[in-house]
Motif scaffolding. Structure first.
Motif, PDB file in Angstrom:
ATOM      1  N   LYS A 158      94.329 -16.031  12.418  1.00  0.00           N
ATOM      2  CA  LYS A 158      93.397 -15.108  13.083  1.00  0.00           C
ATOM      3  C   LYS A 158      93.207 -15.518  14.544  1.00  0.00           C
ATOM      4  CE  LYS A 158      90.042 -12.051  13.360  1.00  0.00           C
ATOM      5  NZ  LYS A 158      89.877 -10.755  12.863  1.00  0.00           N
ATOM      6  N   MET A 159      93.123 -16.809  14.778  1.00  0.00           N
ATOM      7  CA  MET A 159      92.959 -17.310  16.137  1.00  0.00           C
ATOM      8  C   MET A 159      94.189 -16.958  16.981  1.00  0.00           C
ATOM      9  SD  MET A 159      91.712 -21.100  17.155  1.00  0.00           S
ATOM     10  CE  MET A 159      93.250 -21.956  17.233  1.00  0.00           C
TER      11      MET A 159
ATOM     12  N   MET B 175      95.220 -25.675  25.496  1.00  0.00           N
ATOM     13  CA  MET B 175      94.124 -26.221  24.693  1.00  0.00           C
ATOM     14  C   MET B 175      92.815 -25.519  25.029  1.00  0.00           C
ATOM     15  SD  MET B 175      95.240 -28.405  22.540  1.00  0.00           S
ATOM     16  CE  MET B 175      93.888 -29.387  21.992  1.00  0.00           C
ATOM     17  N   LYS B 176      92.624 -25.192  26.316  1.00  0.00           N
ATOM     18  CA  LYS B 176      91.386 -24.551  26.722  1.00  0.00           C
ATOM     19  C   LYS B 176      91.275 -23.158  26.105  1.00  0.00           C
ATOM     20  CE  LYS B 176      88.386 -23.907  30.579  1.00  0.00           C
ATOM     21  NZ  LYS B 176      87.212 -24.617  30.201  1.00  0.00           N
ATOM     22  N   VAL B 177      92.372 -22.409  26.083  1.00  0.00           N
ATOM     23  CA  VAL B 177      92.354 -21.065  25.491  1.00  0.00           C
ATOM     24  C   VAL B 177      92.060 -21.154  24.000  1.00  0.00           C
ATOM     25  CG1 VAL B 177      93.787 -19.049  24.966  1.00  0.00           C
ATOM     26  CG2 VAL B 177      93.896 -20.074  27.222  1.00  0.00           C
ATOM     27  N   MET B 178      92.699 -22.098  23.296  1.00  0.00           N
ATOM     28  CA  MET B 178      92.452 -22.253  21.862  1.00  0.00           C
ATOM     29  C   MET B 178      91.016 -22.698  21.604  1.00  0.00           C
ATOM     30  SD  MET B 178      95.937 -23.774  20.153  1.00  0.00           S
ATOM     31  CE  MET B 178      96.060 -25.208  21.189  1.00  0.00           C
ATOM     32  N   GLY B 179      90.506 -23.603  22.430  1.00  0.00           N
ATOM     33  CA  GLY B 179      89.134 -24.075  22.263  1.00  0.00           C
ATOM     34  C   GLY B 179      88.120 -22.958  22.447  1.00  0.00           C
ATOM     35  N   GLU B 180      88.292 -22.150  23.497  1.00  0.00           N
ATOM     36  CA  GLU B 180      87.366 -21.037  23.739  1.00  0.00           C
ATOM     37  C   GLU B 180      87.446 -19.992  22.625  1.00  0.00           C
ATOM     38  OE1 GLU B 180      84.924 -20.195  25.975  1.00  0.00           O
ATOM     39  OE2 GLU B 180      85.056 -22.306  26.527  1.00  0.00           O
TER      40      GLU B 180
END
Length: 171
Positions: free
Chosen positions: A20-21, A1-6
């Motif tokens: 794209k993300m 979740m942290k990687v996706m959030g950043e």
């Protein structure tokens, strides 16, 4: 979740879509089996993207069905004019025919609005170029409902339909 959030909304994030993300996260060296699905769900659930993203609007009225299923099967015709001043060749009316399916327009300037002018237009601009139509819809102008026009429709075996006079939406 942290990687996706950043990646999505962090210092370098630009609130990009899920695909794209996912591509960016893989480029940064991360991977997990459900990464694509997780990225799409994350971007769809972003409140800022929902609030400030492009608005997709459904039409306010139900969509209308296509009147004719094939090109050049149904035409609508009308006259424009009397035009002042007349052209250099004394044309002061324009006859216009529109195909219901493709919205193709045929137009021709004419001097008078006789039924013979309209018959000539139908033969030269519609029948000889696109074939015999199934129907031609007109208003109830005297030149469109004359005996000559009805005879022509019977000869070529197409329907000559009339719409409500002075009600353009019907035609």
């Amino acid at each position: 979740m942290k990687v996706m959030g950043e990646t999505h909304e962090g210092i370098c994030g630009a609130h990009q879509g899920g695909r794209k993300m996912c591509w960016l996260i893989r480029r940064y060296g991360y991977f997990w089996p459900t990464m694509m699905k997780d990225c799409i769900n994350y971007s769809k659930g972003c409140e800022a993207c929902q609030r400030h993203g492009p608005i997709q609007q459904a039409p306010s009225v139900p969509m209308n069905p296509v009147v004719k299923p094939w090109p050049f099967r149904g035409w609508e015709m009308d006259l424009i004019g009397k035009i002042y001043p007349a052209s250099s060749q004394q044309h002061c009316f324009i006859i216009v025919a529109t195909d219901y399916f493709t919205k193709w327009v045929e137009a021709k300037p004419i001097k008078t609005t006789t039924s013979q002018e309209i018959i000539t237009f139908i033969e030269e601009q519609i029948i000889q170029r696109f074939g015999i139509p199934e129907s031609i819809t007109t208003d109830r102008g005297s030149s469109f409902i004359s005996r000559d026009m009805l005879d022509m429709a019977e000869t070529f075996k197409f329907k000559l339909l009339q719409s409500t006079p002075y009600y353009a939406q019907a035609n």
